[in-house]
Each structure stands twice: as structure tokens, then as C-alpha cells.
Design a protein around this motif. Structure first.
Motif, mmCIF file in Angstrom:
data_model
loop_
_atom_site.group_PDB
_atom_site.id
_atom_site.type_symbol
_atom_site.label_atom_id
_atom_site.label_comp_id
_atom_site.label_asym_id
_atom_site.label_seq_id
_atom_site.Cartn_x
_atom_site.Cartn_y
_atom_site.Cartn_z
ATOM 1 N N MET A 166 22.835 -4.048 2.157
ATOM 2 C CA MET A 166 23.335 -4.407 0.707
ATOM 3 C C MET A 166 22.827 -5.914 -0.199
ATOM 4 N N PHE A 167 21.966 -6.723 0.966
ATOM 5 C CA PHE A 167 21.197 -7.749 0.558
ATOM 6 C C PHE A 167 19.433 -7.362 0.518
ATOM 7 N N TYR A 168 19.377 -6.536 1.686
ATOM 8 C CA TYR A 168 17.648 -6.333 2.007
ATOM 9 C C TYR A 168 16.904 -6.269 0.451
ATOM 10 N N ALA A 169 17.191 -6.090 -0.573
ATOM 11 C CA ALA A 169 16.183 -6.066 -2.167
ATOM 12 C C ALA A 169 16.358 -7.421 -2.262
ATOM 13 N N SER A 170 17.764 -7.900 -2.468
ATOM 14 C CA SER A 170 16.911 -9.145 -2.430
ATOM 15 C C SER A 170 16.250 -10.355 -1.855
ATOM 16 N N ILE A 171 15.767 -9.684 -0.757
ATOM 17 C CA ILE A 171 14.783 -11.004 -0.195
ATOM 18 C C ILE A 171 13.507 -10.723 -0.681
ATOM 19 N N PRO A 172 12.856 -12.366 -0.850
ATOM 20 C CA PRO A 172 11.972 -12.701 -1.111
ATOM 21 C C PRO A 172 10.976 -11.699 -0.119
ATOM 22 N N GLY A 173 10.009 -10.761 -1.238
ATOM 23 C CA GLY A 173 8.738 -10.133 -0.168
ATOM 24 C C GLY A 173 8.986 -8.360 -0.083
ATOM 25 N N TRP A 174 10.673 -8.412 0.279
ATOM 26 C CA TRP A 174 10.793 -7.013 1.103
ATOM 27 C C TRP A 174 10.129 -5.859 -0.211
ATOM 28 N N GLN A 175 10.366 -6.365 -2.103
ATOM 29 C CA GLN A 175 9.991 -4.830 -1.812
ATOM 30 C C GLN A 175 8.401 -4.837 -2.127
ATOM 31 N N GLN A 176 7.818 -5.492 -2.306
ATOM 32 C CA GLN A 176 6.763 -5.026 -2.287
ATOM 33 C C GLN A 176 6.422 -4.526 -1.078
ATOM 34 N N ALA A 177 6.257 -4.818 0.366
ATOM 35 C CA ALA A 177 6.165 -4.971 1.320
ATOM 36 C C ALA A 177 6.671 -3.655 1.468
ATOM 37 N N THR A 178 8.270 -3.406 1.296
ATOM 38 C CA THR A 178 8.372 -1.855 0.844
ATOM 39 C C THR A 178 7.769 -0.729 0.533
ATOM 40 N N VAL A 179 6.964 -1.278 -0.555
ATOM 41 C CA VAL A 179 6.524 0.416 -1.433
ATOM 42 C C VAL A 179 4.689 -0.097 -0.592
ATOM 43 N N GLU A 180 4.407 -1.121 -0.137
ATOM 44 C CA GLU A 180 3.086 -1.099 0.585
ATOM 45 C C GLU A 180 2.749 -1.015 2.355
ATOM 46 N N ASP A 181 4.243 -0.951 3.163
ATOM 47 C CA ASP A 181 4.276 -0.377 4.404
ATOM 48 C C ASP A 181 4.704 1.164 3.627
ATOM 49 N N HIS A 182 5.476 1.348 2.665
ATOM 50 C CA HIS A 182 5.597 2.994 3.389
ATOM 51 C C HIS A 182 4.893 4.079 2.886
ATOM 52 N N GLY A 183 3.676 3.475 2.047
ATOM 53 C CA GLY A 183 2.549 4.452 1.988
ATOM 54 C C GLY A 183 1.747 4.316 2.893
ATOM 55 N N LYS A 184 1.594 3.421 3.579
ATOM 56 C CA LYS A 184 0.927 3.863 4.855
ATOM 57 C C LYS A 184 1.185 4.779 6.095
ATOM 58 N N VAL A 185 2.833 4.591 5.853
ATOM 59 C CA VAL A 185 3.808 5.666 6.932
ATOM 60 C C VAL A 185 3.179 6.877 6.520
ATOM 61 N N LEU A 186 3.152 7.214 4.858
ATOM 62 C CA LEU A 186 3.732 8.282 4.403
ATOM 63 C C LEU A 186 2.054 9.294 4.617
#
Length: 229
Positions: A166-186
Motif C-alpha cells: 500500500m506504500f510502495y508506489a509512494s517510495i521515491p524512484g519506485w515508479q520509474q524503477a518498476t517500469v524500467e525493470d519490468h521492461g527487462k523482465v518482459l
């Protein structure tokens, strides 16, 4: 409400309360040594003190809380290093599941994962943290179940519950990291490269843990430097 209905409902309420408190602790909102009262938790969540107290007992068993004589429940010691360790364990398990998923994934699953990834990117662009976390969870869930390893998935579930969704997306840098990291996994899954998928998922979860640990340490240090009121 019948006694049977109450018996079914109470564990759900206590589990939800435990998840809420766990997230407060992991995010640093409830710092080590803070007192946690069932009455306060019950009032915040709109539940009675009974499931709130059951939640505190559960968190005591898990090591998040300590029961101190004459003071009640207090947040147990926790550091950024502890958080890194939790995520390292999760990264190893999640990486293995992604590696196994890479040799099992088909066109339909890849299409679904790609659609989720684009929806996640759109949510990040709109700063829609609720939708972002929803799509993130769905992305990981598909990969984890594709691996078809019930025992690894079960062990992963024990570590994932410590993650404050519930707090994850508010952590600084998490949104960008998620987008970039998921792209590599995909990309690794699309190529059917088990080693690359395993490495990409390990890096992703380790990265997420580092962001949370840094956020936690900074928050605890910042509050520690405040002048008492």
C-alpha cells in the motif's frame, strides 16, 4: 450475524489489520520502539479491538512487534539492512520462478504481460499509484504461476507478505524503477531466455528492496533528528 459468520470474518479482519500495521512498520511510519495500541489500530481501520489485538499478537510472532511489560506492544528493532535481507531472499525465489516461467510462457501470456506493462506505464505517467500497484501485482502473479512450482511459490508468499504494497508506489524512484525493470523482465521472457529472466527478476526485486531500505533509513534518521515537541 451468527457465531459461524463471526468466526469466518474475524481472521480476515485480523489479517488485514496485520498487513496494515506491517506496512506502517516497513515503510518507517511506525519506527522501532513506537508503541502500538489495539484501540488506536481499531479506530483507524474501523474495526473492534479484538481483531486488532489478534493482529498485534500475530506480528509479535512474526518478530515485528515486542510485548514489553507495563508498556504493551512496541515495534521491534528494524534496519535498512534487515529490509535488504528480506528482499534478497525474495529476489532469489522470484528470480528462479521467472527463469522457469521463461521456458513455459506462450503467446497468450506474453500478450497479457505486454498489455499489463503498457497499462503500468500509463498509470506511472498519470501518477496513479493505486492502479500502478494493481498492475504490478498482476504482472508478477502471472510470471510466478507460469513457473508451475507450488513449493517455491509458497515460500515466496511467506516473504512477500512483508512487502508494504500500500506504500510502495509512494517510495521515491519506485515508479520509474518498476517500469524500467519490468521492461527487462518482459524482454527476457519474450526471448525465452531463462538465465536472462532469472537475472532480470533478481535485479528488479533487489532494486526494489534497496529503494525501500533507503527510504526507511532516511525516514528513521530524519525523525531521529527532530527536536522533541
Amino acid at each position: 450475524m451468527t457465531e459461524t459468520q463471526q468466526g469466518r470474518r474475524r481472521p480476515q479482519l485480523s489479517d488485514e489489520a496485520a498487513a496494515y500495521i506491517r506496512a506502517l512498520i516497513m515503510s518507517g511510519e511506525l519506527r522501532p520502539g513506537s508503541q502500538v495500541r489495539p484501540e488506536t489500530i481499531g479506530e483507524r481501520l474501523g474495526i473492534s479491538t479484538t481483531p486488532a489485538r489478534e493482529a498485534l499478537q500475530l506480528l509479535r510472532v512474526e518478530g515485528f512487534l515486542e510485548l514489553v511489560p507495563r508498556r504493551g506492544f512496541q515495534v521491534a528493532p528494524l534496519t535498512g539492512a534487515d529490509i535488504r535481507d528480506l528482499f534478497r531472499a525474495q529476489a532469489l525465489l522470484g528470480g528462479e520462478l521467472a527463469g522457469r516461467a521463461a521456458v513455459r510462457v506462450g503467446p497468450a501470456e506474453l500478450a497479457e504481460l505486454s498489455a499489463l506493462h503498457h497499462e503500468l506505464m500509463a498509470a506511472a505517467a498519470r501518477n496513479d499509484t493505486g492502479l500502478l500497484e494493481e498492475k504490478n501485482h498482476a504482472f508478477h502473479r502471472i510470471i510466478n504461476h507460469l513457473a508451475d512450482s507450488r513449493k517455491i511459490l509458497w515460500v515466496l508468499g511467506l516473504t512477500v507478505r512483508y512487502v508494504p504494497r500500500m506504500f510502495y508506489a509512494s517510495i521515491p524512484g519506485w515508479q520509474q524503477a518498476t517500469v524500467e525493470d519490468h521492461g527487462k523482465v518482459l524482454d527476457a521472457l519474450t526471448a525465452g531466455d531463462a538465465n536472462a529472466a532469472r537475472g532480470a527478476m533478481e535485479d528488479h526485486l533487489t532494486h526494489a528492496g534497496e529503494l525501500l531500505a533507503e527510504h526507511f533509513d532516511a525516514r528513521i534518521q530524519g525523525e531521529g533528528q527532530r527536536t522533541p515537541a
